[in-house]
Design a protein around this motif. Structure first.
Motif, short mmCIF file in Angstrom:
data_model
loop_
_atom_site.label_atom_id
_atom_site.label_comp_id
_atom_site.label_asym_id
_atom_site.label_seq_id
_atom_site.Cartn_x
_atom_site.Cartn_y
_atom_site.Cartn_z
N GLU A 210 -9.18 -42.43 49.29
CA GLU A 210 -9.75 -43.67 48.75
C GLU A 210 -8.71 -44.71 48.36
N HIS A 211 -7.54 -44.26 47.89
CA HIS A 211 -6.54 -45.22 47.41
C HIS A 211 -5.19 -44.94 48.07
N THR A 212 -4.86 -45.74 49.06
CA THR A 212 -3.57 -45.61 49.73
C THR A 212 -2.88 -46.97 49.76
N ALA A 213 -1.59 -46.93 50.00
CA ALA A 213 -0.81 -48.14 50.27
C ALA A 213 -0.10 -47.92 51.59
N VAL A 214 -0.26 -48.84 52.53
CA VAL A 214 0.32 -48.67 53.86
C VAL A 214 1.20 -49.86 54.20
N SER A 215 2.17 -49.62 55.06
CA SER A 215 3.07 -50.69 55.48
C SER A 215 3.65 -50.35 56.84
N ILE A 216 4.29 -51.33 57.45
CA ILE A 216 4.99 -51.12 58.71
C ILE A 216 6.48 -51.17 58.42
N ALA A 217 7.17 -50.08 58.71
CA ALA A 217 8.59 -49.96 58.38
C ALA A 217 9.39 -51.12 58.94
N THR A 219 9.36 -54.22 57.99
CA THR A 219 8.68 -55.52 57.93
C THR A 219 8.17 -55.76 56.51
N ARG A 220 7.64 -56.96 56.29
CA ARG A 220 7.04 -57.30 54.99
C ARG A 220 5.54 -57.00 54.96
N TYR A 221 5.00 -56.46 56.05
CA TYR A 221 3.56 -56.28 56.14
C TYR A 221 3.11 -55.02 55.41
N ALA A 244 -4.55 -56.86 60.55
CA ALA A 244 -4.77 -58.31 60.51
C ALA A 244 -3.49 -59.03 60.08
N TYR A 245 -2.87 -58.53 59.02
CA TYR A 245 -1.64 -59.17 58.53
C TYR A 245 -0.54 -59.15 59.58
N ALA A 246 -0.44 -58.03 60.31
CA ALA A 246 0.66 -57.84 61.26
C ALA A 246 0.22 -58.02 62.71
N CYS A 260 4.11 -46.41 57.43
CA CYS A 260 4.46 -45.72 56.19
C CYS A 260 3.20 -45.63 55.32
N ILE A 261 2.91 -44.44 54.81
CA ILE A 261 1.72 -44.24 53.99
C ILE A 261 2.11 -43.68 52.63
#
Length: 415
Positions: A210-217, A219-221, A244-246, A260-261
Motif C-alpha cells: 500500500e505504501h511505497t516510494a519508487v524512483s528511476i536510478a 534521475t530526479r523522477y 507519467a513523470y518520466a 528503485c523501490i
C-alpha cells in the motif's frame, strides 16, 4: 456563426454543449472519426468513469499534471472540479467521492456519463456526425474548409474550428493540421506499467504494497503510493505516476533503466534500521520469517529475506551485522531492471501533442490562425491517474466555449 468541433471525446462534447448554450443561434457540428462518440469515456475507470477528483490530497498542480501545470492552474480557476461535479449533478447524475478522493457516478457506470453528455448535446441542438474522419483543416479567408478522408463526404465550411481529437500516438494523427503551422511535441506513451525480467518477483503476482516510494536510478523522477506486483513486472498507482513523470525520459532510453523501490514508503534507511533493530530485540528467539513489518505480507517478506541470502528459519538473534545492513538497504532501495513497458488497460494517455507555445494561454486559440482552438489531450497536457485527465478535458472544453463566445460578442459590439 458556424463552428466545427473535430473529435467527439470528453473535451469536444463538453465544449459543444457549452457553446450551444452560450450561443444558441450558432450552428455547432461535431465530427468524429469513429462509430461511437465518447468511446474512451465509456471505458475509463474500468468502465465506471473516474470523471474528476476532489483535489484534497493534491499539494501542487504539478504533482498531478507533469506537463501543462501552469495552463491547468489557470484553467482550474475558471472551471474547477467543483464546477464539474455541480454540472453533472445538475444534469441528474449522483456522484460519490471515494476514500482515495476519486469521483465516480453513484451508479458506477460510465455509460451514465456518456448518455448524459449525448442527451445534453441532442437537447441543445448540437449536430453529431460519426464516421467522419477529418483529413485536413484548410484556413481560408473568413474561416476554414474541412475535408474528409472519405472523399464522398462533402467538404464543410465554417467560421471557427475546435480541435479535440484526443491524444495522438504518432505525429501521423496530427497530419490534418499540417496547414495550420502548429508546432508539436513528439507524442510518447504515458501511464504505463514496467516490465521487470525477474521470475522470482513474478511469483509474488497479485501482491499489493500500500505504501511505497519508487524512483528511476540516476534521475530526479520519483513517486509514491500503492504498488502491485504482476506476472510481467510492476503496476499500481505509484508506478503509473512514475511513468507519467518520466514518460519522455523513458522513451528516450527505449524503456530501459533501473527501478528503485522503497518497500516501506517514505521511511529512510535510519528509520528502517530502527524498525528492524526493534524487531531483532523484541523477537530475538523467534524465526525471522515470523516477525516482520506490518506493511508487508509473509510471502513478500520471505521473498525479500531470500534475496538478502537470509534463511527464513534463522532466529532474529542469529542475524549478523552484514545481513542486517543488507536487509535494511533492500527494504529502502531494492533495485530491478526495467525492460520495456506495457499499456495500462485501455486508458492509454500520451505525453506530447500540440505545443503550448503555439496557443494562447488565455483563450486556447492558435497563435497563427484566428478562430482555431484546441481542447483536451491533443495539447501537450497530461495527468496522472485519478480523474485528472478528464478534469483537464472538462476545463478546456469549457474554456474554449467561453473564449469563442466572448470573441463573438466583442465582434457583434463592433459590427
Amino acid at each position: 456563426m458556424k463552428i466545427a468541433i473535430v473529435g467527439a471525446g470528453a473535451a469536444g462534447c463538453f465544449c459543444a454543449i457549452h457553446l450551444k448554450r452560450m450561443l444558441p443561434n450558432a450552428t455547432i457540428d461535431v465530427f468524429e472519426s469513429g462509430k461511437k462518440a465518447l468511446a474512451k469515456v465509456s471505458i475509463t475507470g474500468g468502465g465506471r468513469c473516474n470523471l474528476t477528483n476532489s483535489f484534497k490530497k493534491v499539494k501542487s498542480i504539478q504533482q498531478v499534471y507533469p506537463r501543462g501545470d501552469k495552463l491547468m492552474k489557470r484553467l482550474l480557476r475558471q472551471w474547477s472540479h467543483t464546477d464539474t461535479m455541480q454540472w453533472f449533478e445538475n444534469e441528474g447524475v449522483r456522484l460519490v467521492i471515494q476514500e482515495d478522493e476519486c469521483v465516480f457516478p453513484h451508479s458506477q457506470d460510465a455509460m451514465q456519463i456518456v448518455n448524459t453528455l449525448l442527451h445534453a448535446m441532442r437537447r441543445s441542438g448540437v449536430q453529431l456526425h460519426l464516421s467522419h474522419r477529418v483529413a485536413g483543416i484548410h484556413p481560408q479567408e473568413g474561416g476554414y474548409r474541412i475535408s474528409f478522408a472519405d472523399q464522398k463526404l462533402p467538404e464543410f465550411q465554417c467560421d471557427a474550428v475546435v480541435i479535440a481529437i484526443g491524444g495522438a500516438t504518432t505525429l501521423t494523427k496530427l497530419s490534418l493540421l499540417q496547414e495550420t503551422m502548429v508546432e508539436f511535441a513528439t507524442p510518447v506513451p504515458s501511464l504505463f506499467t514496467f516490465c521487470i525480467p525477474d521470475e522470482k518477483m513474478h511469483s509474488l503476482m497479485g501482491t499489493v504494497v500500500e505504501h511505497t516510494a519508487v524512483s528511476i536510478a540516476g534521475t530526479r523522477y520519483k513517486a509514491d503510493g500503492p504498488l502491485l506486483i504482476t506476472h510481467w513486472g510492476v503496476s499500481g498507482p505509484a508506478i503509473l505516476k512514475l511513468s507519467a513523470y518520466a514518460a519522455r525520459h523513458l522513451s528516450e532510453q527505449a524503456y530501459k533503466g533501473t527501478l528503485c523501490i522503497n518497500w516501506l514508503g517514505e521511511l529512510d534507511e535510519d528509520a528502517v534500521r530502527h524498525l528492524i533493530g526493534g524487531l531483532q530485540h523484541d523477537y530475538r528467539n523467534r524465526n525471522i520469517s515470523h516477525a516482520y513489518p506490518n506493511e508487508l505480507t509473509a510471502r513478500h517478506w520471505e521473498y525479500l529475506l531470500k534475496k538478502c541470502d537470509i534463511s527464513p528459519t534463522a532466529k532474529w538473534s542469529e542475524l549478523g551485522g552484514k545481513k542486517f545492513n543488507r536487509l535494511c538497504a533492500t527494504l529502502t532501495s531494492d533495485t530491478y531492471p526495467i525492460n520495456g513497458q506495457s499499456k495500462y488497460k485501455e486508458e492509454f494517455v500520451t505525453c506530447g501533442g500540440a505545443a503550448l507555445e503555439s496557443i494562447s494561454m488565455q483563450t486556447l486559440e492558435s497563435n497563427n490562425h484566428p478562430n482555431l482552438y484546441f481542447a483536451g489531450e491533443v495539447l501537450d497536457v497530461d495527468a496522472v491517474t485519478g480523474g485528472f485527465n478528464l478534469q483537464a478535458a472538462w476545463s478546456m472544453g469549457y474554456k474554449v466555449a467561453t473564449s469563442i463566445t466572448e470573441k463573438n460578442k466583442q465582434k457583434e459590439c463592433f459590427s
